[in-house]
Design an enzyme around this catalytic site. Sequence first.
Site, PDB file in Angstrom:
ATOM      1  N   ILE A  11      18.616 -11.791  -7.283  1.00 58.19           N
ATOM      2  CA  ILE A  11      17.468 -12.310  -8.026  1.00 58.19           C
ATOM      3  C   ILE A  11      17.776 -12.407  -9.522  1.00 58.19           C
ATOM      4  O   ILE A  11      17.483 -13.410 -10.167  1.00 58.19           O
ATOM      5  CB  ILE A  11      16.227 -11.422  -7.806  1.00 58.19           C
ATOM      6  CG1 ILE A  11      15.858 -11.405  -6.324  1.00 58.19           C
ATOM      7  CG2 ILE A  11      15.052 -11.916  -8.651  1.00 58.19           C
ATOM      8  CD1 ILE A  11      15.585 -12.759  -5.726  1.00 58.19           C
ATOM      9  N   LYS A 204       2.944  -7.961  -3.919  1.00 59.87           N
ATOM     10  CA  LYS A 204       4.314  -8.252  -3.461  1.00 59.87           C
ATOM     11  C   LYS A 204       4.649  -7.423  -2.226  1.00 59.87           C
ATOM     12  O   LYS A 204       5.217  -7.937  -1.247  1.00 59.87           O
ATOM     13  CB  LYS A 204       5.309  -7.946  -4.587  1.00 59.87           C
ATOM     14  CG  LYS A 204       6.774  -7.901  -4.142  1.00 59.87           C
ATOM     15  CD  LYS A 204       7.236  -9.223  -3.551  1.00 59.87           C
ATOM     16  CE  LYS A 204       8.605  -9.100  -2.896  1.00 59.87           C
ATOM     17  NZ  LYS A 204       9.696  -8.935  -3.838  1.00 59.87           N
ATOM     18  N   ARG A 211       4.479  -9.670   7.031  1.00 56.96           N
ATOM     19  CA  ARG A 211       5.495 -10.263   7.902  1.00 56.96           C
ATOM     20  C   ARG A 211       6.127  -9.207   8.794  1.00 56.96           C
ATOM     21  O   ARG A 211       6.420  -9.463   9.967  1.00 56.96           O
ATOM     22  CB  ARG A 211       6.560 -10.972   7.057  1.00 56.96           C
ATOM     23  CG  ARG A 211       6.011 -12.180   6.297  1.00 56.96           C
ATOM     24  CD  ARG A 211       7.097 -12.882   5.511  1.00 56.96           C
ATOM     25  NE  ARG A 211       8.139 -13.377   6.396  1.00 56.96           N
ATOM     26  CZ  ARG A 211       9.409 -13.533   6.044  1.00 56.96           C
ATOM     27  NH1 ARG A 211       9.803 -13.210   4.828  1.00 56.96           N
ATOM     28  NH2 ARG A 211      10.290 -13.996   6.912  1.00 56.96           N
ATOM     29  N   HIS A 242      -3.049 -22.187  19.764  1.00 55.58           N
ATOM     30  CA  HIS A 242      -4.383 -21.871  19.245  1.00 55.58           C
ATOM     31  C   HIS A 242      -4.362 -22.098  17.728  1.00 55.58           C
ATOM     32  O   HIS A 242      -3.429 -21.656  17.046  1.00 55.58           O
ATOM     33  CB  HIS A 242      -4.741 -20.423  19.566  1.00 55.58           C
ATOM     34  CG  HIS A 242      -6.178 -20.068  19.281  1.00 55.58           C
ATOM     35  ND1 HIS A 242      -6.681 -19.966  17.999  1.00 55.58           N
ATOM     36  CD2 HIS A 242      -7.212 -19.793  20.120  1.00 55.58           C
ATOM     37  CE1 HIS A 242      -7.952 -19.644  18.051  1.00 55.58           C
ATOM     38  NE2 HIS A 242      -8.309 -19.531  19.331  1.00 55.58           N
ATOM     39  N   CYS A 258      13.894  -6.488   1.546  1.00 50.88           N
ATOM     40  CA  CYS A 258      12.461  -6.734   1.371  1.00 50.88           C
ATOM     41  C   CYS A 258      11.684  -6.194   2.558  1.00 50.88           C
ATOM     42  O   CYS A 258      11.060  -5.148   2.485  1.00 50.88           O
ATOM     43  CB  CYS A 258      12.197  -8.231   1.187  1.00 50.88           C
ATOM     44  SG  CYS A 258      12.783  -8.887  -0.397  1.00 50.88           S
ATOM     45  N   ARG A 322      22.660  -6.494   3.618  1.00 55.40           N
ATOM     46  CA  ARG A 322      21.867  -5.315   3.285  1.00 55.40           C
ATOM     47  C   ARG A 322      20.830  -5.039   4.370  1.00 55.40           C
ATOM     48  O   ARG A 322      20.072  -5.927   4.756  1.00 55.40           O
ATOM     49  CB  ARG A 322      21.178  -5.496   1.935  1.00 55.40           C
ATOM     50  CG  ARG A 322      22.107  -5.491   0.743  1.00 55.40           C
ATOM     51  CD  ARG A 322      21.344  -5.697  -0.555  1.00 55.40           C
ATOM     52  NE  ARG A 322      20.684  -7.002  -0.588  1.00 55.40           N
ATOM     53  CZ  ARG A 322      19.856  -7.395  -1.566  1.00 55.40           C
ATOM     54  NH1 ARG A 322      19.600  -6.574  -2.578  1.00 55.40           N
ATOM     55  NH2 ARG A 322      19.317  -8.597  -1.540  1.00 55.40           N
ATOM     56  N   LYS A 393      18.111 -14.444  18.514  1.00 60.64           N
ATOM     57  CA  LYS A 393      17.373 -15.210  17.502  1.00 60.64           C
ATOM     58  C   LYS A 393      16.734 -16.480  18.062  1.00 60.64           C
ATOM     59  O   LYS A 393      16.049 -17.192  17.330  1.00 60.64           O
ATOM     60  CB  LYS A 393      18.312 -15.585  16.348  1.00 60.64           C
ATOM     61  CG  LYS A 393      18.983 -14.392  15.653  1.00 60.64           C
ATOM     62  CD  LYS A 393      17.993 -13.528  14.922  1.00 60.64           C
ATOM     63  CE  LYS A 393      17.533 -14.163  13.640  1.00 60.64           C
ATOM     64  NZ  LYS A 393      16.717 -13.239  12.811  1.00 60.64           N
TER      65      LYS A 393
END
Length: 424
Positions: A11, A204, A211, A242, A258, A322, A393
Amino acid sequence: MKITVVGLGYIGLPTAILFAKYGNKVTGVDLSPVMTDNLNAGRIHIEEPGLEADLQDALALNNFHASTTPVSADAYIIAVPTPNKNDEYKSCDTAYVESALGSIAPLLKENDTIIVESTIAPRTMADVVQPLIEKQGFTVGQDIFLAHCPERVLPGNIMHELIHNPRIIGGITEQCTEKAAAVYGEFVEGEIIKAQAGEAELSKLMENTYRDLNIALANELAKISNYLEIDALRVIEMANKHPRVNLHQPGPGVGGHCLAVDPYFVIAASPEQSPLMQTARKVNNSMPEYVVENVKQIMEQRDGNTVTLFGLTYKGNIDDIRESPAMEIKEMLTKEGFDVKSFDPHVVSAPLTGEEACEDSSLIVVLSDHDEFRTIPTTYTDKMRSAIVFDTKNMVQNVGEQVVYANYGNLHEITKDVAQYQFN
């Protein structure tokens, strides 16, 4: 404007380069002299589309310089890691933030703005950062201005989202908010959302916690469906028809700095009030073991001992490992006695080609949704002892006709009886 950015990671570096590209004089600070030398030569150390070209543009404008020590500026941006502590609730470790503030303390002067971009626990600005600044003799909100402005960007699209995403500006005081908003006004085109520091901190954290909880629900559904011999992916697809339902996709676990980290900051700040968040973390943390148990069930029915992992990063098309569940799965499979090979075109520490990684393997386990894995060519699977793909995945689109393909939709069929399938 003169800007010093402390921390040149995923970042801090894009932020520093954008400020420089938009005409500001920026010093980027990192403790690694190798890193700073490379940056000054126009070479970046992370994978992010467009970042190296923007760095070279900033250098050509003479607006960016990397250094191991901070220099005096009008605004200071702190973008250093905030890992979990090794305590009961994995609370926020602010040691790097405090060290960064200590490094700029001798340079501070009246009317400077200090912005903490690092993800921090609720009340960190008021309880930790503000007292450190006021120890230097300043009054926050009057002669120095302090704000938390969390990043909200997607790796792989950082440069665009830094400019166009809404930006939360959480000042200790209203004047602090205005000063920090003026700093980001240099390049941010998205909405500037003015807030209090505590609101910015918790907002934040809740974005990522939201999620995490939804992924936990999907992962739990995958386990339930597998147990009941029902196609979990079909269930999700139908439920999402839906108009007010948006179930996420199950996977091998949750990683990155995160989603796998931030919920703990809220939990640690308020453990008695956060049982749902704690449960979601337990569910998502259980997924690597769940993947390994299903791998063992498949491998028990096959000859050979080699398992090939496709992807080591926590998400697709980046080089970031990470908190990656893939790394945990790799370690667990190795401890179980499997010969584990890894193929990841984005990770330097996984140098094998697809053919090399698949040679004599009995199973491919897809753990990262890299674009390179959407098609698994026959040049890979022809090298295998038995061509089986377990796609955690749900992203592989093309495999050869002789390849047995499993995901969370049909996993119960594959683990129950692999012998029903024909192998070369």
